[in-house]
Design a protein around this motif. Structure first.
Motif, PDB file in Angstrom:
ATOM      1  N   PRO A  20       4.231   5.838   8.754  1.00  0.00           N
ATOM      2  CA  PRO A  20       2.874   6.364   8.227  1.00  0.00           C
ATOM      3  C   PRO A  20       2.116   5.054   7.916  1.00  0.00           C
ATOM      4  O   PRO A  20       2.864   3.808   8.149  1.00  0.00           O
ATOM      5  CB  PRO A  20       3.570   6.694   7.251  1.00  0.00           C
ATOM      6  CG  PRO A  20       4.942   6.112   6.860  1.00  0.00           C
ATOM      7  CD  PRO A  20       5.286   5.557   8.049  1.00  0.00           C
ATOM      8  N   LEU A  21       1.077   5.187   7.109  1.00  0.00           N
ATOM      9  CA  LEU A  21       0.409   4.042   6.460  1.00  0.00           C
ATOM     10  C   LEU A  21       0.271   4.196   4.994  1.00  0.00           C
ATOM     11  O   LEU A  21      -0.226   5.195   4.539  1.00  0.00           O
ATOM     12  CB  LEU A  21      -0.917   3.835   7.276  1.00  0.00           C
ATOM     13  CG  LEU A  21      -2.112   2.918   6.516  1.00  0.00           C
ATOM     14  CD1 LEU A  21      -1.546   1.690   6.609  1.00  0.00           C
ATOM     15  CD2 LEU A  21      -3.445   3.350   7.408  1.00  0.00           C
ATOM     16  N   SER A  22       0.684   3.410   4.252  1.00  0.00           N
ATOM     17  CA  SER A  22       0.309   3.552   2.556  1.00  0.00           C
ATOM     18  C   SER A  22       0.175   2.239   2.102  1.00  0.00           C
ATOM     19  O   SER A  22       0.426   1.183   2.636  1.00  0.00           O
ATOM     20  CB  SER A  22       1.581   4.142   2.118  1.00  0.00           C
ATOM     21  OG  SER A  22       2.834   3.261   2.305  1.00  0.00           O
ATOM     22  N   PHE A  23      -0.529   2.365   1.029  1.00  0.00           N
ATOM     23  CA  PHE A  23      -0.885   1.169   0.238  1.00  0.00           C
ATOM     24  C   PHE A  23      -0.363   1.328  -1.144  1.00  0.00           C
ATOM     25  O   PHE A  23      -0.432   2.341  -1.696  1.00  0.00           O
ATOM     26  CB  PHE A  23      -2.435   1.133   0.096  1.00  0.00           C
ATOM     27  CG  PHE A  23      -3.094   0.912   1.258  1.00  0.00           C
ATOM     28  CD1 PHE A  23      -3.644  -0.408   1.807  1.00  0.00           C
ATOM     29  CD2 PHE A  23      -3.564   2.004   1.890  1.00  0.00           C
ATOM     30  CE1 PHE A  23      -4.125  -0.678   2.919  1.00  0.00           C
ATOM     31  CE2 PHE A  23      -4.155   1.579   3.103  1.00  0.00           C
ATOM     32  CZ  PHE A  23      -4.445   0.290   3.713  1.00  0.00           C
ATOM     33  N   ALA A  24       0.042   0.420  -2.047  1.00  0.00           N
ATOM     34  CA  ALA A  24       0.496   0.363  -3.299  1.00  0.00           C
ATOM     35  C   ALA A  24       0.141  -0.698  -3.983  1.00  0.00           C
ATOM     36  O   ALA A  24       0.147  -2.024  -3.319  1.00  0.00           O
ATOM     37  CB  ALA A  24       2.121   0.498  -3.211  1.00  0.00           C
ATOM     38  N   PRO A  25       0.116  -0.782  -5.263  1.00  0.00           N
ATOM     39  CA  PRO A  25       0.064  -1.968  -5.959  1.00  0.00           C
ATOM     40  C   PRO A  25       1.233  -3.013  -5.767  1.00  0.00           C
ATOM     41  O   PRO A  25       2.173  -2.405  -5.346  1.00  0.00           O
ATOM     42  CB  PRO A  25       0.065  -1.599  -7.532  1.00  0.00           C
ATOM     43  CG  PRO A  25      -0.561  -0.265  -7.569  1.00  0.00           C
ATOM     44  CD  PRO A  25       0.002   0.495  -6.268  1.00  0.00           C
ATOM     45  N   ALA A  26       0.967  -4.179  -6.354  1.00  0.00           N
ATOM     46  CA  ALA A  26       2.071  -5.238  -6.182  1.00  0.00           C
ATOM     47  C   ALA A  26       3.278  -4.448  -6.562  1.00  0.00           C
ATOM     48  O   ALA A  26       3.423  -3.735  -7.557  1.00  0.00           O
ATOM     49  CB  ALA A  26       1.769  -6.315  -6.835  1.00  0.00           C
ATOM     50  N   PRO A  27       4.629  -4.877  -5.757  1.00  0.00           N
ATOM     51  CA  PRO A  27       5.672  -4.293  -6.511  1.00  0.00           C
ATOM     52  C   PRO A  27       5.831  -4.830  -7.819  1.00  0.00           C
ATOM     53  O   PRO A  27       5.530  -5.963  -8.180  1.00  0.00           O
ATOM     54  CB  PRO A  27       6.853  -5.206  -5.460  1.00  0.00           C
ATOM     55  CG  PRO A  27       6.210  -5.403  -4.512  1.00  0.00           C
ATOM     56  CD  PRO A  27       4.568  -5.958  -4.803  1.00  0.00           C
ATOM     57  N   HIS A  42      -1.598   6.997   1.026  1.00  0.00           N
ATOM     58  CA  HIS A  42      -0.782   7.201   2.026  1.00  0.00           C
ATOM     59  C   HIS A  42      -1.196   8.319   3.042  1.00  0.00           C
ATOM     60  O   HIS A  42      -1.668   9.359   2.943  1.00  0.00           O
ATOM     61  CB  HIS A  42       0.606   7.866   1.431  1.00  0.00           C
ATOM     62  CG  HIS A  42       1.561   7.983   2.388  1.00  0.00           C
ATOM     63  ND1 HIS A  42       2.667   6.981   2.696  1.00  0.00           N
ATOM     64  CD2 HIS A  42       2.088   8.923   2.928  1.00  0.00           C
ATOM     65  CE1 HIS A  42       3.260   7.499   3.582  1.00  0.00           C
ATOM     66  NE2 HIS A  42       3.158   8.784   3.702  1.00  0.00           N
ATOM     67  N   TRP A  43      -1.091   7.747   4.242  1.00  0.00           N
ATOM     68  CA  TRP A  43      -1.569   8.756   5.470  1.00  0.00           C
ATOM     69  C   TRP A  43      -0.299   8.661   6.144  1.00  0.00           C
ATOM     70  O   TRP A  43       0.497   7.810   6.723  1.00  0.00           O
ATOM     71  CB  TRP A  43      -2.563   8.261   6.327  1.00  0.00           C
ATOM     72  CG  TRP A  43      -3.719   8.256   5.773  1.00  0.00           C
ATOM     73  CD1 TRP A  43      -4.897   9.139   6.034  1.00  0.00           C
ATOM     74  CD2 TRP A  43      -4.565   6.972   4.799  1.00  0.00           C
ATOM     75  NE1 TRP A  43      -5.883   8.745   4.957  1.00  0.00           N
ATOM     76  CE2 TRP A  43      -5.761   7.419   4.621  1.00  0.00           C
ATOM     77  CE3 TRP A  43      -4.211   5.797   4.233  1.00  0.00           C
ATOM     78  CZ2 TRP A  43      -6.629   6.797   3.525  1.00  0.00           C
ATOM     79  CZ3 TRP A  43      -4.980   5.114   3.348  1.00  0.00           C
ATOM     80  CH2 TRP A  43      -6.130   5.709   3.105  1.00  0.00           C
ATOM     81  N   ASP A  44       0.246   9.953   6.407  1.00  0.00           N
ATOM     82  CA  ASP A  44       1.574   9.984   7.446  1.00  0.00           C
ATOM     83  C   ASP A  44       1.310  10.367   8.634  1.00  0.00           C
ATOM     84  O   ASP A  44       1.955  10.328   9.719  1.00  0.00           O
ATOM     85  CB  ASP A  44       2.599  10.666   6.685  1.00  0.00           C
ATOM     86  CG  ASP A  44       2.199  12.378   6.534  1.00  0.00           C
ATOM     87  OD1 ASP A  44       1.396  12.615   6.941  1.00  0.00           O
ATOM     88  OD2 ASP A  44       3.012  12.774   5.778  1.00  0.00           O
TER      89      ASP A  44
END
Length: 182
Positions: A20-27, A42-44
């Motif tokens: 999939p493709l996902s973006f998140a803030p920094a860990p 998030h695109w799966d």
């Protein structure tokens, strides 16, 4: 109203399935915490049919531009989907399939970020003018802003990140390319 940036998911002649493709803030660990934050987008690509894909966090749908959506000399057809790492996968061949979507909003890369992209390339592109073949294009190299995960010749994984004044490129080990068809 929150302003969102445009995101373009491509595979620029690299080909293969992307899931999939996902973006998140920094860990959160980067900020002294021990847990990861939830994805901001998030695109799966799990859809089985149709010319849209769903972004899971907002629930919005984004068009999948496919060369045969409205074909001229044959009946129109849906984008190609295959078995992926986790269920289904949208097939990007570098020419016929592009998803242009609203991105996760304004990202503050100085605070860190996480991008998770799964790929299964069937070939490696030579690279025109020494540029990497983009897997996700969210950058402006002339303005030195944004980010681009991609591949260089022979499957070397690269990540470019622009800060406005500098464009930094991090390269994977040349002897450990992205595995073909896996």
């Amino acid at each position: 109203m929150r302003r969102r940036t445009a995101l373009r998911v491509v595979s620029a002649a690299v080909g293969g399935a992307v899931v999939p493709l996902s973006f998140a803030p920094a860990p959160a660990a980067a900020h002294g915490h021990t847990t990861l934050r939830s994805p901001t987008a998030h695109w799966d690509f799990e859809e089985h049919t149709g010319a849209v894909t769903r972004e899971a966090v907002s629930g919005s749908t984004d068009p999948v531009d496919y060369v045969f959506n409205d074909a001229r000399y044959k009946p129109g057809s849906d984008p190609v989907r295959r078995r992926g790492v986790l269920g289904r996968a949208l097939y990007f061949d570098g020419y016929s399939t592009v998803v242009t979507a609203e991105g996760p909003g304004k990202l503050d890369v100085t605070g860190g970020m996480t991008i998770d992209v799964w790929i299964a390339p069937y070939a490696y592109e030579h690279g025109i003018d020494g540029k990497p073949q983009d897997l996700v294009n969210q950058h402006d190299p002339d303005a030195r802003t944004g980010f681009l995960p991609g591949l260089r010749r022979f499957g070397q994984i690269v990540f470019q990140l622009g800060f406005g004044s500098d464009l930094v490129e991090v390269k994977g080990a040349p002897d450990q390319p992205a595995a073909k068809n896996r």
